[in-house]
Write a protein that holds these residues in place. Structure first.
Motif, PDB file in Angstrom:
ATOM      1  N   LEU A   1      10.393  -5.344   9.159  1.00 10.54           N
ATOM      2  CA  LEU A   1       9.229  -6.144   8.782  1.00 10.54           C
ATOM      3  C   LEU A   1       8.287  -5.360   7.882  1.00 10.54           C
ATOM      4  O   LEU A   1       7.814  -5.860   6.857  1.00 10.54           O
ATOM      5  CB  LEU A   1       8.481  -6.600  10.027  1.00 10.54           C
ATOM      6  CG  LEU A   1       9.099  -7.776  10.773  1.00 10.54           C
ATOM      7  CD1 LEU A   1       8.380  -8.005  12.083  1.00 10.54           C
ATOM      8  CD2 LEU A   1       9.041  -9.023   9.916  1.00 10.54           C
ATOM      9  N   SER A   2       8.006  -4.108   8.251  1.00 14.82           N
ATOM     10  CA  SER A   2       7.066  -3.341   7.428  1.00 14.82           C
ATOM     11  C   SER A   2       7.677  -3.031   6.066  1.00 14.82           C
ATOM     12  O   SER A   2       6.983  -3.074   5.050  1.00 14.82           O
ATOM     13  CB  SER A   2       6.633  -2.060   8.140  1.00 14.82           C
ATOM     14  OG  SER A   2       7.685  -1.152   8.222  1.00 14.82           O
TER      15      SER A   2
ATOM     16  N   ARG B   1      -5.158  -7.534   0.869  1.00 11.06           N
ATOM     17  CA  ARG B   1      -4.349  -7.297  -0.332  1.00 11.06           C
ATOM     18  C   ARG B   1      -3.759  -8.612  -0.832  1.00 11.06           C
ATOM     19  O   ARG B   1      -3.669  -8.854  -2.031  1.00 11.06           O
ATOM     20  CB  ARG B   1      -3.234  -6.303  -0.031  1.00 11.06           C
ATOM     21  CG  ARG B   1      -3.762  -4.949   0.409  1.00 11.06           C
ATOM     22  CD  ARG B   1      -2.648  -3.984   0.607  1.00 11.06           C
ATOM     23  NE  ARG B   1      -2.150  -3.447  -0.647  1.00 11.06           N
ATOM     24  CZ  ARG B   1      -1.123  -2.624  -0.744  1.00 11.06           C
ATOM     25  NH1 ARG B   1      -0.470  -2.262   0.325  1.00 11.06           N
ATOM     26  NH2 ARG B   1      -0.746  -2.175  -1.905  1.00 11.06           N
TER      27      ARG B   1
ATOM     28  N   ALA C   1       9.814  -4.928   4.495  1.00 14.13           N
ATOM     29  CA  ALA C   1       9.814  -6.179   3.737  1.00 14.13           C
ATOM     30  C   ALA C   1       8.422  -6.451   3.176  1.00 14.13           C
ATOM     31  O   ALA C   1       8.279  -6.849   2.015  1.00 14.13           O
ATOM     32  CB  ALA C   1      10.266  -7.328   4.630  1.00 14.13           C
ATOM     33  N   LEU C   2       7.383  -6.204   3.997  1.00 19.76           N
ATOM     34  CA  LEU C   2       6.019  -6.434   3.518  1.00 19.76           C
ATOM     35  C   LEU C   2       5.676  -5.506   2.361  1.00 19.76           C
ATOM     36  O   LEU C   2       5.083  -5.919   1.362  1.00 19.76           O
ATOM     37  CB  LEU C   2       5.029  -6.207   4.661  1.00 19.76           C
ATOM     38  CG  LEU C   2       4.588  -7.459   5.409  1.00 19.76           C
ATOM     39  CD1 LEU C   2       3.695  -7.093   6.560  1.00 19.76           C
ATOM     40  CD2 LEU C   2       3.863  -8.420   4.468  1.00 19.76           C
ATOM     41  N   ARG C   3       6.070  -4.238   2.521  1.00 16.97           N
ATOM     42  CA  ARG C   3       5.796  -3.277   1.456  1.00 16.97           C
ATOM     43  C   ARG C   3       6.519  -3.672   0.168  1.00 16.97           C
ATOM     44  O   ARG C   3       5.960  -3.620  -0.928  1.00 16.97           O
ATOM     45  CB  ARG C   3       6.253  -1.890   1.916  1.00 16.97           C
ATOM     46  CG  ARG C   3       6.009  -0.771   0.940  1.00 16.97           C
ATOM     47  CD  ARG C   3       6.335   0.548   1.574  1.00 16.97           C
ATOM     48  NE  ARG C   3       5.410   0.835   2.657  1.00 16.97           N
ATOM     49  CZ  ARG C   3       4.198   1.363   2.456  1.00 16.97           C
ATOM     50  NH1 ARG C   3       3.810   1.667   1.252  1.00 16.97           N
ATOM     51  NH2 ARG C   3       3.391   1.579   3.459  1.00 16.97           N
TER      52      ARG C   3
ATOM     53  N   ALA D   1      13.756  -8.807   5.549  1.00 20.86           N
ATOM     54  CA  ALA D   1      13.043  -9.110   6.787  1.00 20.86           C
ATOM     55  C   ALA D   1      13.981  -9.632   7.870  1.00 20.86           C
ATOM     56  O   ALA D   1      13.616  -9.626   9.046  1.00 20.86           O
ATOM     57  CB  ALA D   1      11.950 -10.136   6.514  1.00 20.86           C
TER      58      ALA D   1
ATOM     59  N   LEU E   1       0.125  -1.386   6.820  1.00 17.81           N
ATOM     60  CA  LEU E   1       1.472  -0.836   6.871  1.00 17.81           C
ATOM     61  C   LEU E   1       1.431   0.625   7.303  1.00 17.81           C
ATOM     62  O   LEU E   1       0.434   1.310   7.097  1.00 17.81           O
ATOM     63  CB  LEU E   1       2.140  -0.994   5.510  1.00 17.81           C
ATOM     64  CG  LEU E   1       2.363  -2.456   5.155  1.00 17.81           C
ATOM     65  CD1 LEU E   1       2.888  -2.607   3.751  1.00 17.81           C
ATOM     66  CD2 LEU E   1       3.326  -3.075   6.148  1.00 17.81           C
ATOM     67  N   PRO E   2       2.528   1.116   7.897  1.00 16.51           N
ATOM     68  CA  PRO E   2       2.529   2.418   8.552  1.00 16.51           C
ATOM     69  C   PRO E   2       1.957   3.571   7.724  1.00 16.51           C
ATOM     70  O   PRO E   2       1.099   4.298   8.193  1.00 16.51           O
ATOM     71  CB  PRO E   2       4.006   2.662   8.866  1.00 16.51           C
ATOM     72  CG  PRO E   2       4.653   1.354   8.795  1.00 16.51           C
ATOM     73  CD  PRO E   2       3.811   0.442   7.992  1.00 16.51           C
TER      74      PRO E   2
ATOM     75  N   LEU F   1       5.172 -16.783   2.376  1.00 13.69           N
ATOM     76  CA  LEU F   1       6.140 -15.819   2.901  1.00 13.69           C
ATOM     77  C   LEU F   1       5.418 -14.590   3.430  1.00 13.69           C
ATOM     78  O   LEU F   1       5.718 -14.083   4.521  1.00 13.69           O
ATOM     79  CB  LEU F   1       7.133 -15.425   1.802  1.00 13.69           C
ATOM     80  CG  LEU F   1       8.134 -14.338   2.164  1.00 13.69           C
ATOM     81  CD1 LEU F   1       9.039 -14.803   3.294  1.00 13.69           C
ATOM     82  CD2 LEU F   1       8.981 -13.942   0.968  1.00 13.69           C
TER      83      LEU F   1
ATOM     84  N   VAL G   1      13.164 -10.119  -0.424  1.00 12.12           N
ATOM     85  CA  VAL G   1      12.258  -9.766   0.669  1.00 12.12           C
ATOM     86  C   VAL G   1      12.676 -10.490   1.944  1.00 12.12           C
ATOM     87  O   VAL G   1      12.714  -9.905   3.034  1.00 12.12           O
ATOM     88  CB  VAL G   1      10.807 -10.113   0.290  1.00 12.12           C
ATOM     89  CG1 VAL G   1       9.904 -10.047   1.509  1.00 12.12           C
ATOM     90  CG2 VAL G   1      10.307  -9.174  -0.780  1.00 12.12           C
TER      91      VAL G   1
ATOM     92  N   VAL H   1      -3.344  -5.887   5.073  1.00  9.77           N
ATOM     93  CA  VAL H   1      -2.389  -6.646   4.257  1.00  9.77           C
ATOM     94  C   VAL H   1      -2.974  -7.990   3.834  1.00  9.77           C
ATOM     95  O   VAL H   1      -2.750  -8.440   2.709  1.00  9.77           O
ATOM     96  CB  VAL H   1      -1.062  -6.839   5.017  1.00  9.77           C
ATOM     97  CG1 VAL H   1      -0.089  -7.646   4.181  1.00  9.77           C
ATOM     98  CG2 VAL H   1      -0.458  -5.502   5.345  1.00  9.77           C
TER      99      VAL H   1
ATOM    100  N   TRP I   1       4.622  -9.203  11.797  1.00  7.55           N
ATOM    101  CA  TRP I   1       4.347  -7.769  11.827  1.00  7.55           C
ATOM    102  C   TRP I   1       3.205  -7.471  12.783  1.00  7.55           C
ATOM    103  O   TRP I   1       3.258  -6.529  13.590  1.00  7.55           O
ATOM    104  CB  TRP I   1       4.010  -7.283  10.406  1.00  7.55           C
ATOM    105  CG  TRP I   1       3.390  -5.921  10.320  1.00  7.55           C
ATOM    106  CD1 TRP I   1       2.122  -5.630   9.935  1.00  7.55           C
ATOM    107  CD2 TRP I   1       4.006  -4.675  10.626  1.00  7.55           C
ATOM    108  NE1 TRP I   1       1.908  -4.290   9.971  1.00  7.55           N
ATOM    109  CE2 TRP I   1       3.040  -3.677  10.395  1.00  7.55           C
ATOM    110  CE3 TRP I   1       5.275  -4.300  11.082  1.00  7.55           C
ATOM    111  CZ2 TRP I   1       3.297  -2.314  10.598  1.00  7.55           C
ATOM    112  CZ3 TRP I   1       5.534  -2.946  11.284  1.00  7.55           C
ATOM    113  CH2 TRP I   1       4.557  -1.982  11.040  1.00  7.55           C
TER     114      TRP I   1
ATOM    115  N   LEU J   1       5.414 -13.083   7.289  1.00 10.62           N
ATOM    116  CA  LEU J   1       5.821 -11.705   7.587  1.00 10.62           C
ATOM    117  C   LEU J   1       4.685 -10.952   8.265  1.00 10.62           C
ATOM    118  O   LEU J   1       4.896 -10.200   9.215  1.00 10.62           O
ATOM    119  CB  LEU J   1       6.232 -10.988   6.292  1.00 10.62           C
ATOM    120  CG  LEU J   1       7.545 -11.414   5.664  1.00 10.62           C
ATOM    121  CD1 LEU J   1       7.774 -10.656   4.370  1.00 10.62           C
ATOM    122  CD2 LEU J   1       8.696 -11.152   6.623  1.00 10.62           C
TER     123      LEU J   1
END
Lengths: 496, 100
Positions: free
Chosen positions: A164-165, B31, A167-169, A156, B94-95, B77, A152, B28, B85, B81
């Motif tokens: 970034l998105s 979650r 990596a978060l997912r 990123a 997230l998108p 981490l 991850v 996020v 973001w 992020l």
């Protein structure tokens, strides 16, 4: 040195280099470059020595610090683990050298390279070796988490909104997957009081609690291996990452969780898993082959195309399950050989394909498949590497990919499950479709393409070509590595 | 029912609740909190179920310690992020998940 005493160094060396790279982050380029090259050489040397040692002495076991299980941590290397250690060293060295070349190219253009790439790069290798050599379920969990976190971090590094998105997912999927796995570990320990793989394999019985544990671990590992329909996180993560990172993620990282799944199903609990569950995994694998191939065919960005191709190729690995569970000894042995060869051939071919794609994109300056027009004349070597890797992915002879699919096909016939044949053939056609699509665009001539291609370092092509050539050469000499990899596996017991 | 068994059951309930929250929320950070609750539930199961009727056992406790270290680093981490973001996109989900 004996193979046994080499085992801890397979973890110590990459871990020390990761620490060293944190310390050297502010140093001049030349110093980090020398240290990295030395590290890669040491890693490859040690891996080959381990391979040779295991080939000579057989299974190597090392109890860290002299503490034996259950409190201590045992490292184990059989033929399969030693092969994967060598594969990791070779692929990551090629990717590391590619990354070094691209850092240098970026510096000469006045751009800065991403910080913290090298510590994460070495940590990723540590985690991979930790997984290949782990001797107990909990050590595998730690390896899995370390692998996920460093992967991850590498995704990123791109720093853009998209990276970034993604990596978060990726992180969310990885965390959920490893918790499901850990839950399974908790149930296993409660039932048997040990987590060491050989002890578990002896104690394990078919009861509801164990089956629940295996099911939880399987779901978690499938999520981490991006099995269709849990693959949503993979294409963006592998597609937006830096080129050498994409190559390592697709070639090695997804294989880590698959390797644990294989060990779990076929070494620890062969009597607990059911043919019905295996058929289920096979159907999802078939879905991945067809859906991933279809998505790759329609994809407009080159790296995303290669990433979707990874989803499809991972599907083949899961078709192995229905061929090996509840079928005869011959079919299971053929399927195991095919699957393991596919793991190695795909790792080499896919890393080559990502590196070649990255070079093409660097030359064109844009990432679309349609932007490749005219690149065939300017970048013949990169395109050749791409094609060579494509040959192995499609499964054309003579290549590692061909032998792998041929073995799976023979296993499907031997076990009387001819319908998997259709999936193998359909997947091959789809692969041919998307590889040739890239070629078609590349050979188109556009009237004003003269001079708009950037010159890329020669070395780029060298690394991609080496990996692609190795995946093809594997088709010419797959007997010896296969014999070594399958030596001592429980699933091969019926035929050896 | 022994206390250890009770811990395990409570852990199972926590995991189920947190899994629901993890799947339903798109924010996020929510979650991430769900992930941490799920981790806590898993640790309760790990220790409770292993010690049920067998007395104290050092192995699951050592495993939980490692698990906590891993969970803390993963959370750190994720927060880094997420902050980055949020700074670039001004959204907390997230998108493809839609807005929260």
């Amino acid at each position: 040195m004996s193979a046994q005493s080499l085992l801890p160094w397979m973890l110590m060396v990459p871990l020390s280099w990761a620490t060293l790279m944190v310390l050297l982050a502010q140093q001049r380029d030349a110093i980090t470059r020398v240290v990295n090259v030395v590290g890669a050489l040491v890693l490859v040397g040690l891996s080959v020595a381990l391979y040779a040692g295991v080939a000579q002495e057989g299974l190597a076991v090392h109890a860290l610090g002299g503490w034996s299980a259950p409190l201590g941590i045992a490292l184990r290397a059989d033929g399969l683990a030693a092969t994967l250690v060598v594969l990791t060293a070779v692929v990551s060295s090629a990717c590391g050298l590619y990354a070094m070349t691209s850092e240098r190219a970026a510096r000469t253009n006045g751009k800065s390279a991403p910080r913290y790439f090298w510590p994460l790069f070495w940590l990723l290798i540590t985690a991979l070796n930790g997984i290949w050599l782990a001797g107990d379920l909990f050590n595998l969990y730690v390896g899995l988490e370390l692998l996920g976190l460093s992967a991850v971090g590498l995704v990123a590094l791109g720093g853009s909104e998209a990276s970034l998105s993604s990596a978060l997912r990726y992180l969310m999927a990885a965390l959920l997957g490893s918790l499901a796995y850990l839950l399974g570990v908790a149930l296993m320990y409660a039932a048997y009081g040990t987590l060491a793989l050989p002890e578990l394999a002896e104690l394990i019985t078919r009861e509801p609690m164990t089956q629940l544990a295996i099911a939880l671990m399987t779901v978690g590992l499938c999520l981490k291996t991006a099995l269709f329909p849990l693959h949503g996180w993979l294409p963006p993560a592998h597609g937006v990452a830096l080129t050498p990172v994409s190559a390592m993620l697709s070639a090695l990282v997804v294989k880590g969780s698959f390797y644990i799944l294989f060990r779990l199903w076929f070494e620890v609990a062969p009597d607990v898993v059911t043919p019905l569950a295996a058929q289920g995994l096979g159907i999802l694998g078939a879905g991945a082959v067809l859906w991933g191939g279809w998505q790759a065919l329609r994809e407009s960005s080159l790296k995303m195309l290669v990433a979707h191709s990874t989803v499809a190729q991972l599907g083949y690995l899961f078709i192995f399950f229905p061929l090996a569970v509840g079928t005869g000894a011959t079919a299971a042995a053929l399927a195991t050989q095919g699957m393991l060869l596919h793991v190695v051939a795909h790792a080499l071919a896919k890393s080559a394909m990502f590196l070649a794609s990255g070079t093409l994109i660097a030359s064109v300056g844009r990432g679309g498949v349609a932007d490749l027009a005219g690149v065939g004349r300017h970048m013949p070597m990169s395109l050749f590497a791409f094609g060579l890797a494509g040959v192995s992915l499609m499964g054309l002879p003579p290549s590692g990919g061909f032998n792998a699919k041929w073995l799976l096909l023979q296993s499907a016939l031997a076990s009387g499950q001819w319908f998997w044949l259709l999936v193998l053939l359909g997947g091959g056609l789809l692969t041919a479709g998307y590889v040739f699509r890239v070629f078609r665009e590349s050979f188109l001539e556009s009237p004003d393409d003269a001079g708009q291609f950037t010159k890329t370092p020669r070395a780029y092509d060298l690394f991609a070509l080496t990996l692609a050539a190795m995946s093809v050469a594997l088709g010419l000499a797959s007997r010896a590595p296969l014999r070594f990899m399958t030596n001592g596996l429980a699933v091969m017991a019926g035929v050896q | 029912m022994s206390a250890d068994r009770l811990y395990a059951y409570v852990g199972a309930v926590l995991v189920a609740l947190a899994l629901y929250a993890f799947l339903v929320h798109t924010h996020v950070l929510r979650r991430l909190l769900a992930f941490n609750v799920m981790g806590g539930g898993t640790f309760l199961i790990l220790v409770g179920l292993a010690q049920d009727g067998r007395g104290p056992d050092p192995v699951p406790q050592a495993l939980v310690l490692t698990g906590i270290v891993v969970a803390v680093s993963a959370t750190a981490l994720a927060i880094i992020l997420l902050r980055r973001w949020f700074a670039t996109s001004q959204t907390t989900s997230l998108p493809e998940d839609g807005s929260s």
